[in-house]
Motif scaffolding. Sequence first.
Motif, PDB file in Angstrom:
ATOM      1  N   LEU A   1     -18.348 -31.022 -60.837  1.00 54.79           N
ATOM      2  CA  LEU A   1     -18.125 -31.393 -59.441  1.00 54.79           C
ATOM      3  C   LEU A   1     -18.902 -30.489 -58.495  1.00 54.79           C
TER       4      LEU A   1
ATOM      5  N   PHE B   1     -15.717 -38.797 -64.913  1.00 45.25           N
ATOM      6  CA  PHE B   1     -14.566 -38.317 -65.666  1.00 45.25           C
ATOM      7  C   PHE B   1     -14.634 -38.578 -67.169  1.00 45.25           C
TER       8      PHE B   1
ATOM      9  N   ILE C   1     -16.133 -35.610 -68.925  1.00 42.79           N
ATOM     10  CA  ILE C   1     -15.213 -34.464 -68.883  1.00 42.79           C
ATOM     11  C   ILE C   1     -14.139 -34.620 -69.950  1.00 42.79           C
TER      12      ILE C   1
ATOM     13  N   ALA D   1     -10.624 -31.777 -61.155  1.00 47.76           N
ATOM     14  CA  ALA D   1     -11.422 -32.161 -62.317  1.00 47.76           C
ATOM     15  C   ALA D   1     -11.232 -31.160 -63.450  1.00 47.76           C
TER      16      ALA D   1
ATOM     17  N   GLN E   1     -11.580 -30.815 -55.352  1.00 52.02           N
ATOM     18  CA  GLN E   1     -12.153 -31.697 -56.369  1.00 52.02           C
ATOM     19  C   GLN E   1     -12.456 -30.929 -57.646  1.00 52.02           C
TER      20      GLN E   1
ATOM     21  N   ARG F   1     -22.680 -38.528 -61.982  1.00 54.53           N
ATOM     22  CA  ARG F   1     -21.741 -38.746 -60.882  1.00 54.53           C
ATOM     23  C   ARG F   1     -22.415 -39.386 -59.674  1.00 54.53           C
TER      24      ARG F   1
ATOM     25  N   GLU G   1     -15.794 -44.225 -60.407  1.00 57.46           N
ATOM     26  CA  GLU G   1     -16.055 -42.822 -60.702  1.00 57.46           C
ATOM     27  C   GLU G   1     -16.653 -42.715 -62.100  1.00 57.46           C
TER      28      GLU G   1
ATOM     29  N   THR H   1     -13.338 -45.355 -65.955  1.00 58.32           N
ATOM     30  CA  THR H   1     -13.310 -44.314 -66.978  1.00 58.32           C
ATOM     31  C   THR H   1     -12.983 -44.898 -68.352  1.00 58.32           C
TER      32      THR H   1
ATOM     33  N   GLY I   1     -15.247 -29.605 -66.087  1.00 58.68           N
ATOM     34  CA  GLY I   1     -14.786 -30.398 -64.958  1.00 58.68           C
ATOM     35  C   GLY I   1     -15.140 -29.771 -63.624  1.00 58.68           C
ATOM     36  N   SER I   2     -14.801 -28.513 -63.454  1.00 56.93           N
ATOM     37  CA  SER I   2     -15.063 -27.856 -62.171  1.00 56.93           C
ATOM     38  C   SER I   2     -16.560 -27.669 -61.944  1.00 56.93           C
TER      39      SER I   2
ATOM     40  N   TYR J   1      -5.279 -37.328 -60.727  1.00 62.47           N
ATOM     41  CA  TYR J   1      -6.369 -36.775 -59.923  1.00 62.47           C
ATOM     42  C   TYR J   1      -6.299 -37.321 -58.491  1.00 62.47           C
TER      43      TYR J   1
END
Length: 234
Positions: A118, A95, A98, A139, A135, A82, A92, A228, A114-115, A174
């Motif tokens: 971030l 993603f 994820i 995510a 965020q 990231r 980005e 992505t 995801g969480s 998102y």
Amino acid sequence: MNTKAWSALTIAIGTLASLLMFTWPLFISASNTDQAEVAQATFIALMPALLVALLIEFSSGKLDSRRLAMLGLLIALNAVIRLLGAGVSGIETVFFLIILGAYVFGAGFGFLLGSGSLLISALLGAGVGPWLPFQMMAAGLVGVGAGLLGLVAGRRTLERTVLSAYAVVASFVYGALMTMWSWPFLAGTGSSLSFVPGSAVADNLQAFIRYEVFTGGLIWDLGRAVTTVVLIAL
């Protein structure tokens, strides 16, 4: 109720709670809500939820020791990835991993991936602020959606097409969710773009859409979608 049912229930409740946390401007009529207070309350609620989700996934057998190690590895890898493009001009890089990880390992895994990605990337240097819990939730929702997609996807020859289509939708969702939570604080008052406390949901939703168009949020989301999709294709 067995552990797998508890796992599904936990993900469902977490998903619904996350969506409500993002869309609160459409339903809360108070005008004195502070941005920091909303973020703090969200973070306080999110941390135990992540721990509960992790424990339930582990006890249900969906997250054995090898998958837990894989989860940690992917979170660490994605956090570093990231930093190569943390939202610069809509680019980005976080993603695609994820989506792929959740598609293979399931919705619960995707929420945690995801969480967690971030959170760790923010601590490494992507930026910690009142936006971080939102965020993380957004995510996590992207991961949940990709995990559910893995359950219903059809022919394997179409996987790349299905994943790319989902990436486009997820990128715009998102972006909309992240704009929604900050919109009442940034749009000001007294204009056609402003959040009006107590106004009808349809009226505030129209104002939000105008705000998205006016601020260029859709163009930013398009950059995220293209990045992505290209990374998934590669």
